[in-house]
Motif scaffolding. Structure first.
Motif, mmCIF file in Angstrom:
data_model
loop_
_atom_site.group_PDB
_atom_site.id
_atom_site.type_symbol
_atom_site.label_atom_id
_atom_site.label_comp_id
_atom_site.label_asym_id
_atom_site.label_seq_id
_atom_site.Cartn_x
_atom_site.Cartn_y
_atom_site.Cartn_z
ATOM 1 N N THR A 109 -6.008 -1.600 -13.368
ATOM 2 C CA THR A 109 -5.796 -0.705 -13.244
ATOM 3 C C THR A 109 -4.968 1.003 -11.808
ATOM 4 O OG1 THR A 109 -7.789 -0.238 -14.242
ATOM 5 C CG2 THR A 109 -7.472 1.647 -13.681
ATOM 6 N N ALA A 110 -5.494 0.157 -10.791
ATOM 7 C CA ALA A 110 -4.158 0.535 -9.583
ATOM 8 C C ALA A 110 -2.611 0.421 -9.947
ATOM 9 C CB ALA A 110 -4.674 -0.343 -8.185
ATOM 10 N N GLN A 111 -2.384 -0.359 -10.144
ATOM 11 C CA GLN A 111 -0.788 -0.934 -10.969
ATOM 12 C C GLN A 111 -0.557 0.807 -11.705
ATOM 13 O OE1 GLN A 111 1.043 -2.793 -8.807
ATOM 14 N NE2 GLN A 111 2.789 -1.739 -9.772
ATOM 15 N N ALA A 112 -1.651 0.343 -12.745
ATOM 16 C CA ALA A 112 -0.801 0.993 -13.869
ATOM 17 C C ALA A 112 -1.587 2.614 -13.905
ATOM 18 C CB ALA A 112 -1.825 0.935 -14.792
ATOM 19 N N GLU A 113 -2.500 3.381 -13.179
ATOM 20 C CA GLU A 113 -2.563 4.412 -13.782
ATOM 21 C C GLU A 113 -2.132 4.985 -11.721
ATOM 22 O OE1 GLU A 113 -6.017 5.834 -13.970
ATOM 23 O OE2 GLU A 113 -6.220 4.445 -16.299
ATOM 24 N N GLY A 114 -2.526 4.053 -10.742
ATOM 25 C CA GLY A 114 -1.668 4.934 -8.854
ATOM 26 C C GLY A 114 -2.142 6.089 -8.907
ATOM 27 N N ALA A 115 -1.292 7.595 -8.506
ATOM 28 C CA ALA A 115 -1.672 8.645 -7.373
ATOM 29 C C ALA A 115 -3.130 9.324 -8.652
ATOM 30 C CB ALA A 115 -0.606 8.874 -7.634
ATOM 31 N N GLU A 116 -2.864 8.791 -9.713
ATOM 32 C CA GLU A 116 -3.864 9.354 -10.707
ATOM 33 C C GLU A 116 -5.525 8.758 -9.879
ATOM 34 O OE1 GLU A 116 -3.676 8.341 -14.317
ATOM 35 O OE2 GLU A 116 -5.972 9.478 -15.262
ATOM 36 N N VAL A 117 -5.880 7.406 -9.682
ATOM 37 C CA VAL A 117 -6.724 6.787 -9.622
ATOM 38 C C VAL A 117 -7.539 8.226 -7.857
ATOM 39 C CG1 VAL A 117 -7.934 4.670 -8.143
ATOM 40 C CG2 VAL A 117 -6.267 4.370 -9.992
ATOM 41 N N ILE A 118 -6.086 8.314 -7.189
ATOM 42 C CA ILE A 118 -6.564 9.109 -6.306
ATOM 43 C C ILE A 118 -6.858 10.514 -6.421
ATOM 44 C CG2 ILE A 118 -5.329 9.882 -3.801
ATOM 45 C CD1 ILE A 118 -4.172 7.626 -3.827
ATOM 46 N N GLU A 119 -6.036 11.115 -7.456
ATOM 47 C CA GLU A 119 -6.092 12.369 -7.516
ATOM 48 C C GLU A 119 -7.930 12.980 -8.538
ATOM 49 O OE1 GLU A 119 -3.980 13.973 -11.254
ATOM 50 O OE2 GLU A 119 -2.380 13.753 -9.244
ATOM 51 N N ARG A 120 -8.141 11.247 -9.701
ATOM 52 C CA ARG A 120 -9.941 11.809 -9.979
ATOM 53 C C ARG A 120 -10.725 10.721 -8.586
ATOM 54 N NH1 ARG A 120 -10.005 8.917 -15.939
ATOM 55 N NH2 ARG A 120 -11.563 9.203 -15.161
ATOM 56 N N ALA B 13 -3.750 6.838 8.961
ATOM 57 C CA ALA B 13 -3.172 7.223 8.202
ATOM 58 C C ALA B 13 -4.290 8.818 8.665
ATOM 59 C CB ALA B 13 -3.221 7.079 6.918
ATOM 60 N N ASP B 14 -5.875 8.942 8.728
ATOM 61 C CA ASP B 14 -5.603 9.960 9.091
ATOM 62 C C ASP B 14 -5.961 11.256 7.914
ATOM 63 O OD1 ASP B 14 -7.482 11.761 10.732
ATOM 64 O OD2 ASP B 14 -5.187 13.065 11.095
ATOM 65 N N GLY B 15 -7.365 9.988 6.780
ATOM 66 C CA GLY B 15 -7.901 10.313 5.751
ATOM 67 C C GLY B 15 -6.656 10.446 4.421
ATOM 68 N N THR B 16 -5.483 10.953 4.857
ATOM 69 C CA THR B 16 -4.749 10.272 3.872
ATOM 70 C C THR B 16 -4.456 8.764 2.644
ATOM 71 O OG1 THR B 16 -3.438 12.086 4.902
ATOM 72 C CG2 THR B 16 -2.137 10.974 3.082
ATOM 73 N N ALA B 17 -4.792 8.995 1.307
ATOM 74 C CA ALA B 17 -4.917 7.331 0.785
ATOM 75 C C ALA B 17 -3.560 7.148 1.041
ATOM 76 C CB ALA B 17 -5.313 8.287 -0.502
ATOM 77 N N VAL B 18 -3.349 5.537 1.643
ATOM 78 C CA VAL B 18 -2.434 4.697 1.094
ATOM 79 C C VAL B 18 -1.746 4.170 -0.517
ATOM 80 C CG1 VAL B 18 -1.666 2.823 2.246
ATOM 81 C CG2 VAL B 18 -2.882 4.726 3.540
ATOM 82 N N LEU B 19 -0.822 4.326 -0.703
ATOM 83 C CA LEU B 19 -0.197 3.703 -1.688
ATOM 84 C C LEU B 19 -0.074 3.262 -2.146
ATOM 85 C CD1 LEU B 19 -0.755 4.324 -5.292
ATOM 86 C CD2 LEU B 19 1.044 5.998 -4.972
ATOM 87 N N ASP B 20 0.094 1.384 -2.426
ATOM 88 C CA ASP B 20 1.313 0.470 -2.125
ATOM 89 C C ASP B 20 1.078 -0.470 -4.438
ATOM 90 O OD1 ASP B 20 3.569 -1.263 -2.363
ATOM 91 O OD2 ASP B 20 2.830 -2.378 -0.279
ATOM 92 N N THR B 21 2.065 -0.071 -5.116
ATOM 93 C CA THR B 21 2.126 -0.595 -6.299
ATOM 94 C C THR B 21 3.413 -1.020 -6.488
ATOM 95 O OG1 THR B 21 2.524 2.240 -7.028
ATOM 96 C CG2 THR B 21 0.064 0.937 -7.474
ATOM 97 N N SER B 22 4.198 -1.079 -5.516
ATOM 98 C CA SER B 22 5.369 -1.721 -5.412
ATOM 99 C C SER B 22 5.023 -3.110 -6.147
ATOM 100 C CB SER B 22 6.223 -1.530 -4.278
ATOM 101 O OG SER B 22 5.448 -2.402 -3.183
ATOM 102 N N PHE B 23 6.731 -3.384 -6.525
ATOM 103 C CA PHE B 23 6.553 -5.016 -6.636
ATOM 104 C C PHE B 23 7.753 -5.644 -5.963
ATOM 105 C CE2 PHE B 23 5.849 -3.436 -11.239
ATOM 106 C CZ PHE B 23 4.783 -4.323 -11.605
#
Ligand code: SF4
Length: 449
Positions: free
Chosen positions: A87-98, A124-134
């Motif tokens: 789900t993290a890979q497929a929805e990425g930023a949407e997870v953080i939004e929701r 990061a001081d509160g900003t979410a970190v996203l890594d969905t690279s291959f």
């Protein structure tokens, strides 16, 4: 200071394996596994995206985690919340939004980078970190040896990803292209597991029988050859593998079932549908006749082979006639186990946008009919074991006091009366009762008294 990590695993066995490997990666940072989220400084939800329901479960779980995180903050503590997996890979930023309180989102190919990702969260001081690279580097090259024993039966991923692009499936998008680990790496991991007390290893791959890893001789080894070499490890008593694709079944795989006694007589071989029309629409690249031929070859090689499968009802365009064809095939093959589901449209997959979606009422009725038939066959298969003596690997305490639970060669769950000291033994058990889902028995030595 020791810190707690709580990992909740959703979905398939590969996620179970990945969660265990995340624990290994986190051990050098001082994290030890804890049983509840409220005791954890790091909570990871290792998610599944195969059906809508699986993804929705994650968001509902996140609601609970949000409250725990707030309570921890109130008492002066800190909880890092991470969402991993498909789900993290497929929805990425949407997870953080929701779920804006989530600190870290990373895909299945990035978990070897956890130490670096956590360091980024702390900076990061509160900003979410996203890594969905291959990542270009294969994560397996960076995983440490197991930090804790895995019990008596363990998973070992040998292959990952998929190039087949079945019309309904998200795996090629979430796990990426097919990759096979080198043989030497797999043998080393298997030896380590056996040293730690594991007696049964299940080799995992999205298409495990597409395995084509580099052998120590520099050549490409297929799954059958890998199994033969694993069987030479002293103390490794049982080998299984999952999930196979009919297209990739080859002579070496079939012969391994004939020649390798450690290879258990059980095979999960998804067919998905019993209609050629639907199989073509699913982009499966095999026909019902191909499947029948493969089953015949396997049963010739190993007469007592028990088969399991996956079936989807209500794929776009599936007619009543197609559904009847599926029931017909199921009646013919008589699966010992099966997983059956209503088709669930996944965004980004070809079938999701297909016209002629099947109405949910029809899907529910078809699933009910199919599951009734499958349950009859499962019960028949299990009842045929009553009176037989089967070797059972005792793996964990049973539901009742004085009872242990284990697995038969055919992957049936077996409950026997035995003391905890016998955990880890492969015992002969006389099967005394059966349901569609499990067997009960008594130790053969007790039964003989
Ligand atoms: S072969 Fe399996 S993993 Fe690959 S796309 Fe088809 S269903 Fe998904």
């Amino acid at each position: 200071m020791a810190k707690g990590v709580y990992i909740k695993t959703f979905g398939c066995q590969m996620n179970v394996y990945d969660s265990a490997r995340m624990t290994d990666v986190l051990a050098p940072l001082g994290f030890t596994a804890v049983d509840t989220a409220k005791d954890a400084e790091l909570v990871i939800l290792n998610t599944c995206h195969i059906r809508v329901k699986a993804a929705e479960k994650v968001y509902s779980e996140l609601g609970t985690i949000r409250r725990l995180k707030a309570a921890k903050a109130k008492s002066g503590g800190r909880m890092i919340v991470a969402v991993a997996g498909c789900t993290a890979q497929a929805e990425g930023a949407e997870v953080i939004e929701r779920a804006p309180f989530v600190d870290l989102v990373f895909g299945p190919q990035s978990y070897h980078r956890l130490p670096e990702l956590i360091a980024r969260v702390l900076r990061a001081d509160g900003t979410a970190v996203l890594d969905t690279s291959f990542p270009t580097e294969p994560k397996f090259d960076f995983l440490p040896t197991a930090a804790a024993p895995r019990g008596f039966a363990a998973f070992l991923t040998v292959q990952e990803g998929c190039d087949k692009f079945c019309s309904f499936c998200v795996v090629p998008y979430t796990r990426g292209a097919e990759y096979s680990r080198p043989v030497a790496q797999i043998l080393a991991e298997a030896r380590g597991l056996v040293r730690d007390g594991v007696r049964e290893i299940t080799l995992l791959g999205q298409n495990v029988n597409a395995y084509h890893g580099e052998g120590p001789d520099g050549r490409e080894w297929r799954l059958g050859k890998l199994i033969r070499h694993l069987a030479e490890i002293p103390g490794l008593d049982r080998i299984r593998y999952t999930t196979s694709h009919p297209r990739d079944v080859d002579d070496e795989q079939v012969a391994a079932h004939r020649d390798v006694p450690q290879l258990m007589p059980f095979l999960h071989l998804p067919v998905q549908s019993g209609s050629d029309r639907v199989l073509a629409a699913m982009n499966r690249h095999h026909t019902v006749a191909d499947y029948r031929r493969i089953v015949d070859r396997l049963r010739c090689a190993r007469a007592d082979l028990a088969l399991s499968t996956d079936l989807i009802v209500g794929h776009p365009g599936e007619s009543e006639e197609d559904h009847r064809a599926t029931l017909g095939l199921v009646n013919e093959v008589r699966f010992a186990q099966a997983f059956s589901f209503k088709y669930s449209p996944r965004p980004g997959t070809p079938a999701a946008s297909g016209a002629s979606q099947v109405h949910d009422d029809a899907k529910s009725r078809r699933l009910g009919e199919l599951q009734q038939l499958l349950a009859n066959h499962h019960r028949e298969f299990n009842e045929a074991c009553v009176g037989r003596t089967l070797p059972v690997l005792l793996q964990k305490p049973g539901r009742h006091l004085g009872q242990l639970a284990g697995r038969s060669p055919y992957l049936q769950s077996v409950h026997v009366a035995a003391v905890a000291a016998r955990l880890g033994e492969i015992v002969p058990a006389v099967i005394t009762a059966a349901t569609a889902n499990s067997l009960s028995g008594s130790l053969a030595e007790t039964a003989a008294e």
